[in-house]
Scaffold this active site. Structure first.
Site, mmCIF file in Angstrom:
data_model
loop_
_atom_site.group_PDB
_atom_site.id
_atom_site.type_symbol
_atom_site.label_atom_id
_atom_site.label_comp_id
_atom_site.label_asym_id
_atom_site.label_seq_id
_atom_site.Cartn_x
_atom_site.Cartn_y
_atom_site.Cartn_z
ATOM 1 N N LYS A 146 0.845 -1.183 0.000
ATOM 2 C CA LYS A 146 0.000 0.000 0.000
ATOM 3 C C LYS A 146 0.880 1.232 0.000
ATOM 4 C CE LYS A 146 -2.990 2.763 3.008
ATOM 5 N NZ LYS A 146 -3.675 2.884 4.315
ATOM 6 N N GLU A 195 -8.355 12.258 12.930
ATOM 7 C CA GLU A 195 -7.640 11.054 13.375
ATOM 8 C C GLU A 195 -6.706 11.303 14.551
ATOM 9 O OE1 GLU A 195 -5.095 7.295 11.495
ATOM 10 O OE2 GLU A 195 -5.713 8.964 10.214
ATOM 11 N N GLU A 239 -7.557 -2.530 3.691
ATOM 12 C CA GLU A 239 -6.714 -1.364 3.927
ATOM 13 C C GLU A 239 -6.741 -0.972 5.403
ATOM 14 O OE1 GLU A 239 -6.567 3.382 2.773
ATOM 15 O OE2 GLU A 239 -7.835 2.036 1.601
ATOM 16 N N GLU A 375 -12.035 10.817 -3.978
ATOM 17 C CA GLU A 375 -11.844 10.787 -2.528
ATOM 18 C C GLU A 375 -11.011 11.972 -2.059
ATOM 19 O OE1 GLU A 375 -9.447 8.032 0.668
ATOM 20 O OE2 GLU A 375 -10.743 7.004 -0.762
#
Length: 393
Positions: A146, A195, A239, A375
Site C-alpha cells: 500500500k 484522526e 486497507e 476521494e
C-alpha cells in the site's frame, strides 16, 4: 469567600488566538492556547529527527522547571519526514478551556484583502490519476502492499488571515482535532484532523486509526448507502486492517491489556465516512510519554504505506511536492508524560502569499484512479469550506 473563575470556553480561546504569536489545539478533551515562546525545542543537529525527539523535549521541559517557569508543556507539530525538524515550543503562557461545540459559523477569510483568489492543483488531476495507476502497477507487481499518494491545491491569497478559518474548522468539526500552529517565518499550520494518533492520560493509552474512506452525500438515503457500502467493502476493510494492526503492533511493547476490536466501525465528518478502530491499553512503564508513543507509531500505514521504506520511496518519486508537516503529527505533551497527538491531515500550510492545501488516498491493488481522485476532492472539501471557497478541487 473565594471565587473560582470558570475555565474559558473554546470560543473565547479561539478569539484570543493570534497567528504568528500563538498556537491553538482543540479536541474533544478540551482546547489549549499557547501564547508566546519561552523555549523552543532545538533541532537534532545530527539528522536523527524523530529518533531523539522525545529526549530533546524532556531536556527542554527540565530547563523550564529549573528556571521556575510555570508552563511544563510543549505544543506544536512534527513533520512527515523522519529527519526533518519539528516545531515544538514551551509557551510563555498556556491557557486551557473546554472543547469546541458545533455552530453555524462560516468563514470567507481568503476575501479579506486578497482580491481575486486563484486556486491551482499540484499536480493536475490527470497527472494525479496517472500516479495512482503507476502505484497500482507496482503494488500488483509485488513491490509494495500500500502507498498513500497525496495531491495539493495552491491557493494564492495575499494577506491571508488564519483566524476565521480556524474558528470555522472547529465549528464545522467539533469532534475532531482543530489546530493553528505557528511554524515560524510567517507560516501557520492549520486544519481539522479526524484522526487521533495517540493520547496518554496517566497510564491509559488510546489510539484511533482511520483507513478506508468514502465521500458523503447531501442526500440522506445515498449517504446511508455509501456508509453501508464502505463498511462492507473488502478493499477498504483490508486497507483498514493493515493500519489498525500496525498501530496495535506499535503500541504492544509499551502496553498491557491492549484491546483491538475484531472489526472496524464507522465515523463521519462533514465530508467523509471513515472506517475506524479504537485501540486502548494500559502503559507498562509510566515513564513512557505520549510523545514517545507517538514517535513509535509515526508514520502509520494510513499516511505512508507498507512496507514503510518502499512506500516512502514511491511517495518521493510520485508526489511532485514536499509534504512538510502534512501527514506528520500535531498536539501537545507535558512533563508528566501526558499528551494528545493527532495525525496532521485535512490541513494547510499558510504563508504571506496564500496556502497549500493537502489531501491523500490509500492506494492498494484494487484502487481505481478516478475513485481516488474523487476521494481526495472530498477530503479537500474540509479546508475549502472553512476558507469560504466553492468546490474547486
Amino acid at each position: 469567600m473565594t471565587t473560582v473563575s470558570a475555565a474559558p470556553t473554546a470560543a473565547e480561546l479561539m478569539s484570543a488566538y493570534l497567528p504568528g504569536s500563538s498556537s491553538l489545539f482543540a479536541s474533544p478533551s478540551g482546547t489549549l492556547l499557547a501564547e508566546g515562546t519561552f523555549f523552543a525545542v532545538p533541532p537534532s543537529g545530527r539528522q536523527e529527527g524523530l529518533a531523539d525527539l522525545a529526549r530533546r523535549v524532556d531536556a527542554v521541559l527540565r530547563v523550564a522547571e529549573a528556571a521556575g517557569h510555570e508552563v511544563r508543556t510543549v505544543v506544536g507539530a512534527v513533520p512527515f519526514a523522519p529527519d526533518a525538524d519539528a516545531r515544538l515550543v514551551v509557551p510563555m503562557r498556556l491557557r486551557r478551556g473546554g472543547p469546541p461545540v458545533a455552530s453555524p459559523f462560516r468563514a470567507t477569510p481568503t476575501a479579506t484583502g486578497a482580491g481575486t483568489v486563484r486556486v491551482r492543483p499540484v499536480p493536475e488531476p490527470s497527472r494525479y490519476q496517472d500516479a495512482v495507476a503507476r502505484a497500482v502497477h507496482r503494488i500488483r507487481a509485488g513491490e509494495l502492499t500500500k502507498v498513500v499518494l497525496a495531491r495539493s491545491l495552491r491557493v494564492d491569497a495575499p494577506h491571508f488571515d488564519a483566524r476565521p478559518a480556524v474558528r470555522a474548522l472547529a465549528a464545522r468539526e467539533p469532534g475532531g482535532y482543530t489546530f493553528g500552529v505557528d511554524l515560524g517565518d510567517g507560516r501557520t499550520l492549520l486544519g481539522a484532523s479526524p484522526e487521533l494518533l495517540v493520547k496518554r492520560s496517566g497510564r491509559r493509552v488510546v489510539a484511533n486509526p482511520l483507513a478506508g474512506s468514502a465521500p458523503r452525500s447531501a442526500d440522506p438515503v445515498e449517504d446511508a448507502r455509501r456508509a453501508s457500502a464502505l463498511l462492507a467493502s473488502a478493499k477498504d476493510r483490508h486497507e483498514h486492517i493493515v493500519v489498525s494492526a500496525a498501530v496495535a503492533d506499535g503500541l504492544r511493547p509499551f502496553c498491557r491489556d491492549l484491546d483491538l476490536p475484531a472489526g472496524p466501525s464507522l465515523v463521519r465528518t462533514a465530508t467523509m465516512w471513515h472506517l475506524s478502530t479504537l485501540v486502548t491499553g494500559e502503559l507498562l512503564d509510566p515513564a513512557v510519554s505520549a510523545l514517545e508513543l507517538a514517535t513509535a507509531l509515526h508514520p502509520t500505514p494510513a499516511v505512508g504505506g507498507t512496507p514503510t521504506v518502499a512506500a516512502r520511496a514511491a511517495i518521493a518519486e510520485l508526489e511532485p511536492f514536499d509534504r512538510g508537516f502534512y501527514t506528520g503529527m500535531v498536539g501537545w505533551g507535558d512533563a508528566e508524560g501526558n499528551g494528545e497527538w493527532a495525525v496532521t491531515i485535512r490541513c494547510a500550510t499558510a504563508d504571506a502569499d496564500g496556502l497549500d492545501l493537502f489531501a491523500g488516498a490509500g492506494i492498494v491493488g484494487d484502487s481505481d484512479p478516478a475513485a481516488e481522485l474523487t476521494e481526495t476532492t472530498a477530503k479537500l472539501g474540509t479546508m475549502l469550506a472553512a476558507l469560504g471557497l466553492s468546490d474547486v478541487a
